[in-house]
Design an enzyme around this catalytic site. Sequence first.
Site, PDB file in Angstrom:
ATOM      1  N   ASP A 311      16.821  -6.924  -7.379  1.00 43.99           N
ATOM      2  CA  ASP A 311      15.377  -6.717  -7.381  1.00 43.99           C
ATOM      3  C   ASP A 311      15.106  -5.238  -7.578  1.00 43.99           C
ATOM      4  O   ASP A 311      15.774  -4.400  -6.992  1.00 43.99           O
ATOM      5  CB  ASP A 311      14.781  -7.174  -6.044  1.00 43.99           C
ATOM      6  CG  ASP A 311      14.574  -8.667  -6.022  1.00 43.99           C
ATOM      7  OD1 ASP A 311      14.262  -9.221  -7.092  1.00 43.99           O
ATOM      8  OD2 ASP A 311      14.752  -9.276  -4.956  1.00 43.99           O
ATOM      9  N   GLU A 352       1.087   4.457  -1.809  1.00 46.45           N
ATOM     10  CA  GLU A 352       0.626   5.054  -3.063  1.00 46.45           C
ATOM     11  C   GLU A 352      -0.572   5.953  -2.811  1.00 46.45           C
ATOM     12  O   GLU A 352      -0.654   7.065  -3.313  1.00 46.45           O
ATOM     13  CB  GLU A 352       0.232   3.957  -4.075  1.00 46.45           C
ATOM     14  CG  GLU A 352       1.387   3.192  -4.677  1.00 46.45           C
ATOM     15  CD  GLU A 352       1.843   2.016  -3.829  1.00 46.45           C
ATOM     16  OE1 GLU A 352       1.304   1.847  -2.729  1.00 46.45           O
ATOM     17  OE2 GLU A 352       2.754   1.282  -4.266  1.00 46.45           O
ATOM     18  N   PHE A 380      -7.952  -2.548  -1.741  1.00 47.39           N
ATOM     19  CA  PHE A 380      -7.345  -3.201  -2.896  1.00 47.39           C
ATOM     20  C   PHE A 380      -7.265  -4.693  -2.637  1.00 47.39           C
ATOM     21  O   PHE A 380      -6.985  -5.144  -1.542  1.00 47.39           O
ATOM     22  CB  PHE A 380      -5.938  -2.629  -3.105  1.00 47.39           C
ATOM     23  CG  PHE A 380      -5.201  -3.264  -4.246  1.00 47.39           C
ATOM     24  CD1 PHE A 380      -5.327  -2.768  -5.532  1.00 47.39           C
ATOM     25  CD2 PHE A 380      -4.365  -4.363  -4.044  1.00 47.39           C
ATOM     26  CE1 PHE A 380      -4.646  -3.347  -6.586  1.00 47.39           C
ATOM     27  CE2 PHE A 380      -3.685  -4.952  -5.096  1.00 47.39           C
ATOM     28  CZ  PHE A 380      -3.823  -4.442  -6.376  1.00 47.39           C
ATOM     29  N   THR A 384      -9.421  -8.069  -7.472  1.00 46.66           N
ATOM     30  CA  THR A 384     -10.098  -6.965  -8.179  1.00 46.66           C
ATOM     31  C   THR A 384      -9.109  -5.990  -8.798  1.00 46.66           C
ATOM     32  O   THR A 384      -9.406  -5.325  -9.764  1.00 46.66           O
ATOM     33  CB  THR A 384     -11.005  -6.170  -7.219  1.00 46.66           C
ATOM     34  OG1 THR A 384     -10.178  -5.644  -6.169  1.00 46.66           O
ATOM     35  CG2 THR A 384     -12.084  -7.037  -6.613  1.00 46.66           C
ATOM     36  N   ARG A 385      -7.935  -5.900  -8.239  1.00 47.08           N
ATOM     37  CA  ARG A 385      -6.875  -4.986  -8.664  1.00 47.08           C
ATOM     38  C   ARG A 385      -7.351  -3.526  -8.732  1.00 47.08           C
ATOM     39  O   ARG A 385      -7.051  -2.783  -9.636  1.00 47.08           O
ATOM     40  CB  ARG A 385      -6.276  -5.428 -10.005  1.00 47.08           C
ATOM     41  CG  ARG A 385      -5.473  -6.724  -9.831  1.00 47.08           C
ATOM     42  CD  ARG A 385      -4.744  -7.104 -11.090  1.00 47.08           C
ATOM     43  NE  ARG A 385      -5.684  -7.377 -12.145  1.00 47.08           N
ATOM     44  CZ  ARG A 385      -5.531  -6.970 -13.394  1.00 47.08           C
ATOM     45  NH1 ARG A 385      -4.469  -6.294 -13.756  1.00 47.08           N
ATOM     46  NH2 ARG A 385      -6.426  -7.257 -14.308  1.00 47.08           N
ATOM     47  N   MET A 386      -8.189  -3.178  -7.775  1.00 45.46           N
ATOM     48  CA  MET A 386      -8.581  -1.767  -7.651  1.00 45.46           C
ATOM     49  C   MET A 386      -9.060  -1.521  -6.229  1.00 45.46           C
ATOM     50  O   MET A 386      -9.291  -2.446  -5.461  1.00 45.46           O
ATOM     51  CB  MET A 386      -9.675  -1.424  -8.658  1.00 45.46           C
ATOM     52  CG  MET A 386     -10.932  -2.261  -8.516  1.00 45.46           C
ATOM     53  SD  MET A 386     -12.117  -1.784  -9.779  1.00 45.46           S
ATOM     54  CE  MET A 386     -12.953  -3.282 -10.084  1.00 45.46           C
ATOM     55  N   SER A 387      -9.118  -0.249  -5.889  1.00 47.75           N
ATOM     56  CA  SER A 387      -9.677   0.098  -4.585  1.00 47.75           C
ATOM     57  C   SER A 387     -10.586   1.309  -4.794  1.00 47.75           C
ATOM     58  O   SER A 387     -10.615   1.884  -5.892  1.00 47.75           O
ATOM     59  CB  SER A 387      -8.542   0.433  -3.607  1.00 47.75           C
ATOM     60  OG  SER A 387      -7.852   1.580  -4.051  1.00 47.75           O
ATOM     61  N   ASP A 521      14.470 -12.581  -0.269  1.00 47.91           N
ATOM     62  CA  ASP A 521      13.986 -12.702   1.100  1.00 47.91           C
ATOM     63  C   ASP A 521      12.864 -13.718   1.244  1.00 47.91           C
ATOM     64  O   ASP A 521      12.718 -14.343   2.272  1.00 47.91           O
ATOM     65  CB  ASP A 521      13.575 -11.339   1.665  1.00 47.91           C
ATOM     66  CG  ASP A 521      12.635 -10.589   0.731  1.00 47.91           C
ATOM     67  OD1 ASP A 521      12.166 -11.209  -0.253  1.00 47.91           O
ATOM     68  OD2 ASP A 521      12.390  -9.405   0.978  1.00 47.91           O
ATOM     69  N   ASP A 525      12.141 -17.407  -3.099  1.00 48.82           N
ATOM     70  CA  ASP A 525      13.469 -17.047  -3.580  1.00 48.82           C
ATOM     71  C   ASP A 525      14.488 -18.120  -3.221  1.00 48.82           C
ATOM     72  O   ASP A 525      15.596 -18.132  -3.756  1.00 48.82           O
ATOM     73  CB  ASP A 525      13.945 -15.740  -2.931  1.00 48.82           C
ATOM     74  CG  ASP A 525      13.301 -14.526  -3.573  1.00 48.82           C
ATOM     75  OD1 ASP A 525      12.971 -14.619  -4.773  1.00 48.82           O
ATOM     76  OD2 ASP A 525      13.148 -13.511  -2.884  1.00 48.82           O
TER      77      ASP A 525
END
Lengths: 685, 567
Positions: A311, A352, A380, A384-387, A521, A525
């Site tokens: 991974d 981030e 986030f 919406t994939r934004m903050s 994990d 998987d």
Amino acid sequence: MIPQRRIDRRPKASSLFDRAIVGRAILDSFKKLDPRWQIRNPVMFIVEIGSVVTTGFFIRDISSHTGHAGFDFAIAAWLWFTVLFANFAEAVAEGRGKAQADYLRRTKAETIAKKLDEAGTVTRVSSALLRAGDLVQVDAGELIPADGDVIKGAATVDESAITGESAPVIREAGGDRSAVTGGTRVLSDHITVRVSADPGESFLDRMIALVEGAQRQKTPNEIALTILLAGLTIIFLIAVATLAPFSLYAGTRQSLVVLIALLVCLIPTTIGGLLSAIGIAGMDRVMQRNVLAMSGRAVEAAGDVDTLLLDKTGTITLGNRQAVEILPAPGIDAQDATQIAYLSSLPDETPEGRSIVALAQRAGLSGDAALPEGATFVPFSAYTRMSGVDMNGPQIRKGAPDAILNWVREQGGSPSTDLSGEVERIARSGGTPLLLARNQMVVGVIHLKDILKPNMIARFDRLRAMGIRTVMITGDNPLTAAAIAKESGIDDFLAEATPETKMDLIKREQGSGRLVAMTGDGTNDAPALAQADVGVAMNSGTQAAKEAANMVDLDSDPTKLIEVVEIGKQLLMTRGSLTTFSIANDVAKYFAILPAMFATAYPVMNVLNIMRLTTPQSAILSAVIFNALIIIALIPLALRGVAYRPRGASAVLRENVLVYGVGGIIAPFIGIKLIDIILSLLHLT
Amino acid sequence: MTLIGWIQAVVLFLAVLVFVKPLGGFMARVFNGERNFLSPILRPVERAIYRLGGINEDEEMAWYTYLFAVLAFSFVGLAWLYLLLRTQQWLPLNPQRFAAMSPDLAWNTAVSFMTNTNWQFYSGESTVSYFSQMAGLAWHNFVSAAAGIALAIALIRGIARTTLKTLGNFWVDLTRACLYILLPISIVGCLILVMQGVPQNFHSYETAKSVQGFSQQITGGPMASQEVIKELGTNGGGFVNANSASPNENPTPFSDFFELWLILAIGAALTYTYGKMVKDTRQGWALFIAMSILFFGGLLVVYWAEAAGNPAIHQLGIAGANMEGKEVRFGLAASTLWANTTTATSCGAVNAMHDSFTALGGLIPLVNMQLGEIIFGGVGSGLYAKLMFVVLTVFIAGLMVGRTPEFLGKKIERREVTFAILSILITPLLVLVPTAVAVLIPSGLATLGNTGPHGFSEILYAFTSTNANNGSAFAGLGPNLFYNLTTGANMLFGRFAEVIPVLALAGALAGKKAAPESAGTFTTYSPIFVGLLIGTILIVGALTFLPADALGPIVEHLLNLKGSTFQ
């Protein structure tokens, strides 16, 4: 009240020859003389029969006062030692596991569990009465009574009893960190756990059985090797048994004791005596790395792995991406862009977000460094994939480029495409571009970069030298994935991976004859972990993943897989090297024993006595003693494994052939001669 | 040893080497069913045979079906030859009016030819009619060789194929081996031998007067046609008792050279066929190199020992090489080259008497056979026996690279190891145990020509040769009921007890997946592998037979050094 009990941290390692282990092993060596135990190992079983017969001859000799009682005694004694030394090797190898098992058993004491019924009422029951599916509540300070998944709440848990690591870990409902293990302790908060194992089938029970070797079965390769050794034993049995009539033809009668001595020297006792110890020690070495192998077969398979699926996140890169640059859009002041990026991330607690704040501060941010009163954070979401932050008036957002562009359009702005070049460049370099917008305007782009773990390039080089192909699994788009793959030196990648594409990849690799190893994990998987030839689940993962895998890494470190592969290879190498050594040893033994056997019938055969051993008796005895002592001498090698450096097959082969093949021919000439010198110095023959 | 002597050996080797690729490649085409330059003529014949036999050439056999076909074919052939030898007095082409062979001798002879051994307890020129020679012995010379080649091809297919259950069709392989390979070479070879002066007629004995005035009977018969397949098929059964030492079977230096070439040609070329069929000719060359090294190693010792002569005789004041039992017209070099070639393959034809070799000189033919006839070996049988050692070597050495041992990508696991070790176990079992019985009982010692270690060597050699399906005799050991029966049984088990694990292994391998090669793979064509293969063969062979050999040729040599000999 639940009884409070101090939990010891599980000791991770103990010395190879710990005094307690050795003491117990000596005792076990005698217990293992039981023929019912010995018959599992055909080579050593033959030696044991030989010991009994020669002892019989010794007893006959002393009672009849004829023959060579002293010689027969010496041979009988050393044959017994040969069996005992082999038993000792196995017992020492088991010793460390037994010590671990003893510790784990203490952990497994019964506790009182707080069982919940449908109505939510708590009943106190013994943990031994819990069944899979039951719900229990565990509060701070209490032991978790059984294995299970957290279905409600989150808590910090001290798992040191199992893992040996003292730092507490977080276990929470949902997601991939929901599994809890019976016998570990909740430190804060309270959780509701759905029990997943019946009594006697818990992780701890399995762990105890594994480290103790109670369920140990011979691995496929061990069985094949045992067949080879049995075949060689039969060949030597024929060669030695027919020597009796051949001697009669030559006009001399061989004593059975001498024939047995020759037989024991020729049959592969060195590898036969150490074979089981090598396998146990291999599993133990995996355990020392805090990886729990569910079977010896899994460790062996690890040595055969052709393709390693890794991974990206956590294995190849550090889990968190970091901001490395903030680029202003044309016409926007760089200071402004930095300021907006800073403000947008100030309340953002993700790694981030924090890295953006840190970068902005390093860039020498001036002006107002605090959010105005009344500002609200927009976190986030996958949707919406934004903050961003809504201030009194201006709204600022950062996020995936297409999401931001859509947002700007919704705000009534017409976003310029001037930044598309930069966005593309960042993506191509393996980074993640985040667009930054204020109201109707795109003001800049933040470059988030995956940080490679140190030393990964060297590791992949090592794997390549061993002939193992590495494949990176990532959810990133192909562009980003390709860039990271290039930077890290990995052989191949699977981008935009889903559980299905991962499964397909495994099946494809296996279809072309390759063995595949992977780590995982999450619950999704689990099918892939079960399909892979070697599946390593993280202890932090879900129960489903742990059940499907054939190894569990208690440290939850995905790079551990590489070490497991190396241990598997070392295990097989040790077996092969000692087999070669064992067979090569026989040449010298013939030169010691054959001239001695025909000393009276054909005195000219003394030409073959190239070691110039003093007397026929001393020659035979020296060979038998060497044969016994070499087992003891090689126990450390069997337990530690042969020296291993990751290299190509031909280089490894050349070295091992030289050391164990050629060395195996030469060593006994020297050893037998030395023993002969000592025996004659001591006037023992 | 002389330079000329070594040049003979090297020229022979080069002559064999030149044909490895063309002949081996041709055989690969034949067994893959591809068109070749003989197809226009032979394909119709081949089809006709299948039609007659009711054989569907596209029908593939699983390993046990293949085994059953081999066994059925062999045992029907055994019965046929036995019947022929027992009834030859009533059959045509018997100008010398030979009577029926005794039952035990007929059994021994029939087994001997059916198993490609050609151990000869009889004298061809005084017991076997021309009809029995042609319809019985020569038939088996062809089909036992063809069966050996078919078995090797079946094993190669097992290695080359992945996830399949079948190994080909025995009847097709047998027919093709005879039709495309053995027959064409035999026809050409027969003409060459006739050109050299080998008889090919149906005449009874010719009576001639020698220079000294003695009367002498000279054997005729269809000799050339049988001589060629005797060598080409590594059968070795001479038309006459003196075998290729006789001037009729082997009249000229060129016929001697040509016959040696015939003995080696197919065995050597099959390595290339193997490489071609597994799609990696390096694999085949590695085997060829290992075989060549063992060949020259043996030759060096036997040539040196014979050139050095017998030390016991030197002590009597007589210097020089050992020329006893050798044809003066061939000399030392050609005789020792032949002795080494005939035992390095499973041929067993001789042009000198191995019994008369020095102790160490006689040791080499013995050791060559004890190693399991894997130097070049019998046609086909040499390759499959060699491949069993390859599997064993791969398993022991392959572990040392840190992977489950793989042979051409296929894992060598429990079943493969079991079959390989079983096939290797058979040699010590069938050589040492009968020898031990023979030295214990009176009838085992009754017909012994010599006493002491040399007598022991004679018994050991007999069982070694019959088990290895070689058929060369150490002489000195006479036939009696005990030896007729035991060596007969030994030949039978020596051949078929090995065939079973070979085919079982082929079946097991055919069903496996093959992993692609990588840097971590154990390669089976590298110089180090060739070394390991030779090492494994020598160590397993030495460890098994050193005690027995020590009590035979080795101690005899040591005693010779002291001046003792054995009557």
